[in-house]
Write a protein that holds these residues in place. Structure first.
Motif, PDB file in Angstrom:
ATOM      1  N   UNK A 185     -35.288  31.952 -37.870  1.00 14.31           N
ATOM      2  CA  UNK A 185     -35.052  30.521 -37.662  1.00 14.31           C
ATOM      3  C   UNK A 185     -35.790  29.691 -38.705  1.00 14.31           C
ATOM      4  N   UNK A 186     -37.031  30.077 -38.997  1.00 14.99           N
ATOM      5  CA  UNK A 186     -37.817  29.333 -39.979  1.00 14.99           C
ATOM      6  C   UNK A 186     -37.264  29.517 -41.390  1.00 14.99           C
ATOM      7  N   UNK A 187     -36.705  30.704 -41.657  1.00 17.60           N
ATOM      8  CA  UNK A 187     -36.231  30.991 -43.015  1.00 17.60           C
ATOM      9  C   UNK A 187     -34.861  30.383 -43.293  1.00 17.60           C
ATOM     10  N   UNK A 188     -33.930  30.432 -42.309  1.00 16.04           N
ATOM     11  CA  UNK A 188     -32.546  30.029 -42.555  1.00 16.04           C
ATOM     12  C   UNK A 188     -32.083  28.861 -41.691  1.00 16.04           C
ATOM     13  N   UNK A 189     -32.910  28.343 -40.818  1.00 18.50           N
ATOM     14  CA  UNK A 189     -32.468  27.325 -39.886  1.00 18.50           C
ATOM     15  C   UNK A 189     -32.078  27.953 -38.556  1.00 18.50           C
ATOM     16  N   UNK A 190     -31.926  27.096 -37.546  1.00 15.72           N
ATOM     17  CA  UNK A 190     -31.704  27.606 -36.195  1.00 15.72           C
ATOM     18  C   UNK A 190     -30.370  28.338 -36.098  1.00 15.72           C
ATOM     19  N   UNK A 191     -29.271  27.657 -36.417  1.00 17.67           N
ATOM     20  CA  UNK A 191     -27.954  28.254 -36.214  1.00 17.67           C
ATOM     21  C   UNK A 191     -27.712  29.431 -37.144  1.00 17.67           C
ATOM     22  N   UNK A 192     -28.002  29.271 -38.426  1.00 18.84           N
ATOM     23  CA  UNK A 192     -27.763  30.352 -39.390  1.00 18.84           C
ATOM     24  C   UNK A 192     -28.684  31.536 -39.129  1.00 18.84           C
ATOM     25  N   UNK A 279     -29.256  28.946 -29.144  1.00 20.81           N
ATOM     26  CA  UNK A 279     -29.967  27.963 -28.301  1.00 20.81           C
ATOM     27  C   UNK A 279     -29.000  27.098 -27.511  1.00 20.81           C
ATOM     28  N   UNK A 280     -29.494  26.341 -26.520  1.00 21.93           N
ATOM     29  CA  UNK A 280     -28.608  25.583 -25.628  1.00 21.93           C
ATOM     30  C   UNK A 280     -27.746  24.538 -26.328  1.00 21.93           C
ATOM     31  N   UNK A 281     -28.199  23.988 -27.442  1.00 24.16           N
ATOM     32  CA  UNK A 281     -27.412  22.949 -28.101  1.00 24.16           C
ATOM     33  C   UNK A 281     -26.290  23.511 -28.973  1.00 24.16           C
ATOM     34  N   UNK A 282     -26.156  24.840 -29.043  1.00 27.78           N
ATOM     35  CA  UNK A 282     -25.066  25.478 -29.792  1.00 27.78           C
ATOM     36  C   UNK A 282     -24.186  26.202 -28.779  1.00 27.78           C
ATOM     37  N   UNK A 283     -23.054  25.636 -28.393  1.00 22.68           N
ATOM     38  CA  UNK A 283     -22.285  26.175 -27.258  1.00 22.68           C
ATOM     39  C   UNK A 283     -21.335  27.302 -27.662  1.00 22.68           C
TER      40      UNK A 283
END
Length: 334
Positions: A185-192, A279-283
């Motif tokens: 998550x820290x390296x590529x972002x949450x979704x990626x 995560x919850x904000x990515x459905x």
């Protein structure tokens, strides 16, 4: 009368050129035509055209391909046409059943389920196809090396394959996700970052059946006459694999790939349902199911539509796999 030719022989000799002309094929481009006296033109058919003809005769597989294609187009272009945002909140319509305004109803915050399912379908299908490509690539690579090598290389690769097959997959998946989710998550972002992790974890545990299948195909094909002829003409092992053996072993690999897509979609849905996926904000479809678990008695539609989407997707992919298996099997008569 001596020296005379019988009338029957003379008539037969006179008719012989006409018969030969009638039997002579006429080559025109890619078509081989016979003379009109013997019937209609005969068109050459490529192996892939023959496979498509056989596939269309499998009605469930053929219509499943159309259904899956419609779903793919819907999740790709649907958000462009359906302008409702995935996080638009309508508190007056919390847990509302399907209506003209909200076709699939809403969740506990009044968010439209159609918009969330169209967005989540992209991720679920992308995870399925990306994990399949990873599993097929690793499986073909390991199976090809094991199928062409002899001695300790083959034994070591099969030992590695058996080791991965014997591992308990779900506990190991959970462990890997706990260990690597935050760094990615820290390296590529949450979704990626979560997408890369889930694809790597699912694809990394789906390559073993493909490797064993490819190895068995290579063992059978490397002793065939056309491979021995290429070897006698000086073809290198790489050329034998790329030009002769691998193209003839793609049929079972394609069928295994369709099964891997369905398995990857189910695995992603399972991880999301357990709260270990996106995560919850990515459905995703599995995440929507996870969020609806406490509202089954109040809003059944919240769980019904994502569950139905997963069911239809997996079912159509399995039917397509059955159709491809029959179409690519030359021993099966359709």
């Amino acid at each position: 009368m001596a020296g005379s030719t019988p009338a029957s022989v003379t008539a037969s000799d006179a008719r012989q050129p006409d018969a030969l002309e009638a039997l002579r094929p006429i080559q025109e481009g890619s078509q081989v035509q016979l003379a009109p006296e013997l019937g209609k033109a005969i068109t050459s058919v490529s192996p892939w055209q023959e496979a498509w003809r056989r596939f269309k005769r499998h009605r469930l597989a053929y219509w499943s391909l159309w259904v899956l294609g419609f779903m793919v187009l819907a999740v790709i272009f649907g958000p462009m046409l359906y302008k409702v945002g995935i996080n638009d909140v309508d508190l007056k319509a919390r847990l509302a059943p399907p209506t003209a305004q909200h076709l699939f109803g809403t969740d506990d915050l009044g968010r439209d389920l159609v918009a969330r399912m169209l967005y989540g379908g992209r991720i679920s299908l992308a995870v399925g196809f990306a994990a399949m490509l990873m599993a097929i690539t690793l499986g073909v690579l390991v199976g090809a090396i094991a199928g062409m090598a002899k001695g300790w290389i083959d034994a070591a690769l099969m030992w590695l394959t058996d080791l991965f097959l014997s591992l308990p997959q779900l506990p190991l998946l959970l462990l890997l996700i706990f260990l690597f989710r935050e760094p990615l998550k820290k390296a590529f972002g949450v979704e990626t970052g979560v997408f890369i992790l889930i694809v790597a974890v699912i694809g990394g545990f789906r390559w073993m059946p493909v490797a064993r299948l490819v190895r068995a195909q290579f063992f059978s094909l490397r002793e065939k006459e056309f491979v021995e002829a290429a070897r006698a003409l000086g073809a290198s092992p790489t050329r034998q694999v790329v030009r002769h053996i691998l193209p003839n072993s793609l049929g079972p690999v394609i069928v295994a790939g369709t099964i891997d897509v369905a398995a990857a979609i189910l695995a992603e849905s399972t991880l999301s349902f357990l709260g270990l996926g996106f995560p919850p904000d990515i459905p995703t479809w599995g995440r929507i199911l996870f969020d609806s678990r406490d509202y089954m008695d109040l809003a059944l539609h919240w769980a019904l539509f994502p569950g139905l989407a997963i069911f239809v997707t997996v079912l159509t992919i399995n039917f397509i796999g059955d159709g491809l298996r029959d179409a690519l099997d030359p021993r099966r008569v359709l």
